[in-house]
Motif scaffolding. Sequence first.
Motif, short mmCIF file in Angstrom:
data_model
loop_
_atom_site.label_atom_id
_atom_site.label_comp_id
_atom_site.label_asym_id
_atom_site.label_seq_id
_atom_site.Cartn_x
_atom_site.Cartn_y
_atom_site.Cartn_z
N ARG A 132 0.55 -1.50 0.15
CA ARG A 132 -0.19 0.28 0.03
C ARG A 132 0.77 1.13 -0.09
NH1 ARG A 132 -2.76 -3.05 3.99
NH2 ARG A 132 -4.64 -4.00 2.87
N GLY A 133 0.18 2.34 -0.99
CA GLY A 133 1.19 3.85 -0.63
C GLY A 133 0.40 4.37 -1.36
N THR A 134 1.21 5.94 -1.67
CA THR A 134 0.65 6.93 -2.10
C THR A 134 1.15 7.35 -2.99
OG1 THR A 134 1.01 7.62 0.71
CG2 THR A 134 0.64 9.53 -1.41
N GLY A 135 0.64 7.65 -4.87
CA GLY A 135 0.91 8.00 -5.35
C GLY A 135 1.26 9.11 -5.32
N ASN A 136 2.23 10.09 -6.36
CA ASN A 136 2.13 11.89 -6.29
C ASN A 136 2.18 11.63 -7.59
OD1 ASN A 136 2.31 14.25 -6.08
ND2 ASN A 136 4.98 14.19 -5.86
N ASP A 152 4.19 2.62 1.41
CA ASP A 152 3.68 3.46 3.06
C ASP A 152 3.54 1.72 4.01
OD1 ASP A 152 3.41 5.30 2.66
OD2 ASP A 152 1.37 5.39 2.23
N GLU A 153 3.34 0.33 3.24
CA GLU A 153 2.96 -0.98 3.91
C GLU A 153 3.68 -1.49 2.91
OE1 GLU A 153 0.18 -3.61 6.11
OE2 GLU A 153 -0.70 -1.52 5.45
N ALA A 154 4.17 -2.36 3.06
CA ALA A 154 4.61 -3.72 1.77
C ALA A 154 3.64 -4.97 2.38
CB ALA A 154 5.97 -4.04 1.71
N ILE A 155 3.22 -5.65 1.46
CA ILE A 155 2.42 -6.93 2.02
C ILE A 155 3.59 -7.87 2.44
CG2 ILE A 155 0.58 -8.42 2.17
CD1 ILE A 155 -0.80 -5.62 -0.01
N GLU A 156 3.30 -8.69 3.07
CA GLU A 156 3.52 -10.18 2.77
C GLU A 156 3.63 -11.09 1.87
OE1 GLU A 156 2.75 -14.17 5.26
OE2 GLU A 156 2.71 -12.14 6.82
N PRO A 157 4.52 -11.46 1.26
CA PRO A 157 5.44 -11.96 -0.68
C PRO A 157 4.04 -13.52 -0.18
CG PRO A 157 6.78 -11.34 0.50
CD PRO A 157 6.02 -11.71 1.53
#
Length: 96
Positions: A36-40, A55-60
């Motif tokens: 999950r992240g924030t785009g600019n 912002d948050e890496a999801i477990e593989p």
Amino acid sequence: MGGFFFRDTADGFEAGIGGKVLIEQRPGIPFLSAGRGTGNFEMYRGNFRITETIDEAIEPLECSVIAALGDSARLLFSRGGAPSVEATLRGEDGRL
């Protein structure tokens, strides 16, 4: 140039064309990952600048081979036994 190959290994898989590995999945080297992240997005006179911050890496995801025959392989990616994504790798005309 050789054709498509797929090798199921003890700790993942590798696939490629002509003897060259192009895709692999191993512990610490996921083929498929998400977060999950924030785009600019900025635009100036028709020129775009796109950046993102994770912002948050999801477990593989866990990967299992559904089928590997001839010039294709079907893979299932899941988390905790719940299917998430199914992918097909296929070699055609020297391309993967």
